[in-house]
Each structure stands twice: as C-alpha cells, then as structure tokens.
Design a protein around this motif. Structure first.
Motif, short mmCIF file in Angstrom:
data_model
loop_
_atom_site.label_atom_id
_atom_site.label_comp_id
_atom_site.label_asym_id
_atom_site.label_seq_id
_atom_site.Cartn_x
_atom_site.Cartn_y
_atom_site.Cartn_z
N ASP A 203 0.83 -1.20 0.00
CA ASP A 203 0.00 0.00 0.00
C ASP A 203 0.87 1.26 0.00
O ASP A 203 0.59 2.23 -0.73
N ARG A 207 1.19 4.18 -3.13
CA ARG A 207 1.04 5.62 -2.92
C ARG A 207 2.30 6.37 -3.32
O ARG A 207 2.24 7.39 -4.00
N ARG A 208 3.46 5.86 -2.91
CA ARG A 208 4.70 6.56 -3.18
C ARG A 208 5.01 6.62 -4.68
O ARG A 208 5.45 7.65 -5.19
N GLN A 210 2.85 6.58 -7.08
CA GLN A 210 1.91 7.53 -7.68
C GLN A 210 2.38 8.97 -7.46
O GLN A 210 2.14 9.84 -8.30
N GLY A 254 0.81 14.15 -6.88
CA GLY A 254 0.39 12.76 -7.06
C GLY A 254 -0.61 12.55 -8.17
O GLY A 254 -1.10 11.43 -8.35
#
Length: 255
Positions: A203, A207-208, A210, A254
């Motif tokens: 997870d 996120r990172r 993106q 992002g």
C-alpha cells in the motif's frame, strides 16, 4: 558514473557513516573518482572490514572509528586525517539515525538531534578550517526529503534534517569567501537495507510511486553520483543548495 575516473585525484575526503548503505556508496564513488577516502563509523569492526574491501579493490582508504556525538572523537577524526594525508578537501556528513516513529519523547528527540544535527555543527566547525587552508573544497551534508514536507512519522528526524539544510546555507555564506562550498542532499526513498520494510509494504509503495514522477525507487548510486558531482570541479559555482534526489516526489501532488 558520469565523471572522469581521475576527477578527484589527489583529494582527501572524510565520509561519516560510511560502512553501509548510502554512506558506503558515497565512499566507493569518491574513491572510484580518485579521492583518498577516510571511512568512519562508530563500529570499529565494520570500519576495518570496509577498508579491507575497498583496499582490495585498489582504492586508497583509511579507517577511523568515530562516535559522532563524541567531541573528542570528532577532533581525532579530523586530526588524524590531516596528519595522515596532509590536508582535507572533501567532507561528507552522512551519519544519522531515524529515531522512534511518531515520537516527540524528549529523550528520543535529544538523541536524534545530537546525531543528525549537533554532530554536524561540531564536525564542520573542526573540519572546514582545514578545507579552507587547503585552498577550498566541498562539504556535503545529508538532509532528507522529509525536510521539505510535513511528516507525522519521523518528527525529530525531519526537524533535524531541515536544520541541516539551513546549516548548509549558513556555512556556504560564512565560508564562501574562502572557496569552501557547502551543499545538502535530500534523498527520497532509496533502496537500502533500512528502507526494505517500507518497500515491502504494498500500500505504501503504491502511494509513493503515484507521487513519484519517475515511478521508481532511488538507488544508492543515484545519491553517490550526486555526491561526486558536488565534490568535483563540475559544481564549482554551486553552494548553499539543498538538492532533492527523489525522482520528483517533492514537486508533485500525485496526480
């Protein structure tokens, strides 16, 4: 490495925290570029094994065990380097600790600040006059992406790293007339043993990535190459800067 193998020939460098991870990569890269490098860590056995490996690879290295929170040890680190090699040209302040995640406990805060910021003030105070006396050179301080953004997990660490970036600016102003350049590097997520738990978190990585325009994790070589650049004449008109090595994470929302 996008630099001539001899671009740091005849130069002497100290790299703290240089027996593993980013510090070791920087030490190897400086040695590959021709510098004679002093390897330093508080772990004397790790220092010995590191200089043996680098020496076997044909590099001119010396090892000095040093706890960066010990003022006498820092003085010995600088003094022995200058005595052995006749001067000092490059200083890389890399040693650091993260501290307790999410904690503002004052004992942890004091420990993180002591290692990540106070020790750098003490070491640069001792070392930079020697660099100036040699006709100038380069100081590289290890900051972090966390110094550029708010962070709820590594509070004291992020605060210390922001202080490191400001220290680079202050020292650049103070020592620029003596031809001493001082810059900070701010790595983002770099693949090292310390970052393996984060990289194993699906997870977090989704996120990172993106949030990272280059869509990859950085490598030790990415940081080491930037260090050689800042240590070399190629960056002779760059000082007082904090350079993010983060694949663009710090400049995107992002989307």
């Amino acid at each position: 490495m996008p630099f001539a193998a001899h671009c740091l020939s005849g130069r002497t460098a100290i790299v703290t925290g240089s027996t593993q991870g980013i510090g070791l990569g920087i030490a190897q890269a400086l040695a590959n570029a021709g510098a004679q490098v002093v390897i330093s860590s508080e772990d004397a056995q790790a220092v010995a094994s590191t200089i043996a490996a680098l020496g076997d690879a044909g590099h001119k290295v010396h090892g000095i065990a040093c706890d960066v929170t010990d003022g006498d040890a820092l003085a010995a680190l600088v003094g022995e380097t200058v005595t052995r090699f006749g001067g000092l040209d490059i200083l890389v302040c890399n040693a650091g600790i993260t501290g307790e995640a999410g904690s503002w406990a004052l004992d942890d805060f004091d420990r993180v600040i002591a290692v990540n910021l106070r020790s750098i003030v003490a070491l640069t105070t001792l070392a930079i006059p020697h660099i100036a006396a040699a006709g100038g050179g380069s100081v590289i301080l290890m900051s972090s992406l966390s110094a550029l953004r708010g962070n709820g997990a590594i509070n004291a660490y992020a605060l210390a790293k922001a202080g490191v970036a400001q220290l680079a600016r202050n020292l650049a102003v103070q020592w620029g007339p003596d031809n001493v350049r001082v810059n900070a590097l701010a790595p983002g997520l770099i693949a090292t043993p310390l970052s393996e738990p984060l990289m194993a978190d699906g997870d977090f990585m989704a996120r990172r990535m993106q949030m990272t325009p280059l869509r990859r994790v950085g490598t030790v070589a990415d940081v080491a190459s930037a260090s050689v650049f800042l240590a070399s004449p190629a960056s002779s008109f760059i000082t007082g800067q904090q350079i993010a090595i983060d694949g663009g994470t710090s400049i995107t929302d992002g989307s």
